[in-house]
Design an enzyme around this catalytic site. Structure first.
Site, PDB file in Angstrom:
ATOM      1  CE  LYS A 179       8.534  50.078 -29.068  1.00 51.00           C
ATOM      2  NZ  LYS A 179       8.627  49.572 -27.704  1.00 51.00           N
ATOM      3  CE  LYS A 218      22.796  55.820 -27.734  1.00 49.15           C
ATOM      4  NZ  LYS A 218      23.470  55.865 -26.467  1.00 49.15           N
ATOM      5  CE  LYS A 252      10.553  60.452 -27.684  1.00 51.59           C
ATOM      6  NZ  LYS A 252       9.773  59.596 -26.833  1.00 51.59           N
TER       7      LYS A 252
END
Ligand code: TRP
Length: 330
Positions: free
Chosen positions: A115, A198, A195
């Site tokens: 992240k 969204k 993967k």
């Protein structure tokens, strides 16, 4: 509800409508486990704040996700469904746990590194503490099982380490939880390379409109080594064929054989996959439409869930405060 039943807890960030990766990665286990366990499932809106900065979208995302959970088979009578921030005791426990968590443990968590790279301009304090809040979610409800996708294993391990360290310092207080993975292999996105997610916009919505689902599957990347319809296909390298393993458990081998021998082409296997996906999720799609028609229903479920969850959270927090020496007025 027998008090002797073990507890299960899991949480998901409020990403709005669920996709088939969510379903096979964790949601299916949520549904399965609600019978065996005393189940707590929360929408982790506080976790979302670490990366999400669109206040007006947050609540609609929460309710859309919960509607899909119920559509997928979660029963608000059996499972406690709630929103993390509506049981604020968890943030207090987060703070107490942060005092027994070495920074070095947090810095080596793979999701923190990922992240930080994805959002280099927003490497905030909460991003580092993210797994401590997750540990608080799990430990405050005394969960022994946590259904998650495999990407959460490092967080689960950290939760166990935090629990162990706390118990060692202050006496046996917490249960060490175990992850519960699904048997379905990781569901890849429509790009076939990453993967399903969204944020990468490579997903098939679980309760999507059939035409939308068909169109999305048509756009999926297949076997890139197969230039012509007459070339033999490589099902191992084709994401659509991999999805057939999930949606066509009884005949995926013959579907694969058709590809290998170039008897069928990508368009055929995609069309068949779309049919199967639409059929599989049809009952959920119908339930979702019913839920949408019941004004205020999801809000009611969440209010009742928060009240139930708060009872457990307060009890645990009371014991924890006592253990660490925080005096409380009776
Ligand atoms: N970190 C989890 C995810 O991104 C979400 C989460 C937060 C969670 N708290 C949890 C999962 C507690 C399981 C248990 O998917």
């Amino acid at each position: 509800m027998s008090p002797a039943r073990q507890r299960v807890l899991s949480g998901m960030q409020p990403t709005g409508r669920m996709h088939i990766g969510h379903y096979f990665g964790a949601l299916r286990n949520y549904v399965r486990m609600q019978d065996e366990y005393e189940a707590f499932y929360c929408v982790v809106d506080l976790h979302a704040l670490t990366t999400f900065e669109q206040p007006a979208e947050l609540w609609p995302n929460v309710t859309a996700m919960v509607a899909d959970w119920i559509a997928a088979g979660l029963d608000p009578e059996r499972a406690t469904i709630f929103v993390q921030s509506q049981v604020p005791e968890v943030t207090e426990l987060h703070w107490i746990l942060s005092a027994v968590t070495p920074i070095s443990w947090l810095e080596r968590v793979p999701t923190f590194k990922e992240k930080s790279e994805q959002h280099p301009d927003n490497v905030n304090y909460a991003l580092l503490g993210y797994p401590v809040l997750q540990a608080a979610d799990i430990l405050i409800y005394g969960a022994s099982r946590v259904p998650v996708g495999e990407d959460q294993l490092a967080h689960l391990e950290l939760t166990r380490e935090i629990a162990r360290r706390f118990n060692h310092k202050y006496g046996a207080t917490f249960t060490e939880p175990k992850a519960e993975l699904t048997e379905t292999p990781r569901v890849m996105g429509l790009d076939g390379a990453t993967k399903m997610s969204k944020s990468r916009n490579n997903y098939i919505p679980m309760t999507g409109d059939p035409d939308e689902v068909r169109k999305l599957i048509k756009s999926a990347v297949t076997d890139i080594t197969r230039a012509y319809r007459s070339d033999p296909g490589h099902p191992e390298q084709c994401n659509v064929c991999q999805l057939h393993r999930v949606f066509s458990p009884d005949d995926f081998e013959s579907i694969w054989e058709g590809e290998r021998t170039a008897t069928t082409g990508c368009v055929d296997v995609k069309g068949l996959l779309a049919d199967r996906v639409i059929e599989y999720f049809a009952p959920m799609r119908e339930r979702r439409l019913e839920i949408d028609a019941r004004d205020g229903y999801v809000e009611e479920v969440l209010a009742a869930g928060a009240a139930r969850a708060a009872t457990v959270a307060r009890e645990t927090l009371g014991r924890v405060k006592e253990a660490v020496g925080l005096h409380q007025h009776q």
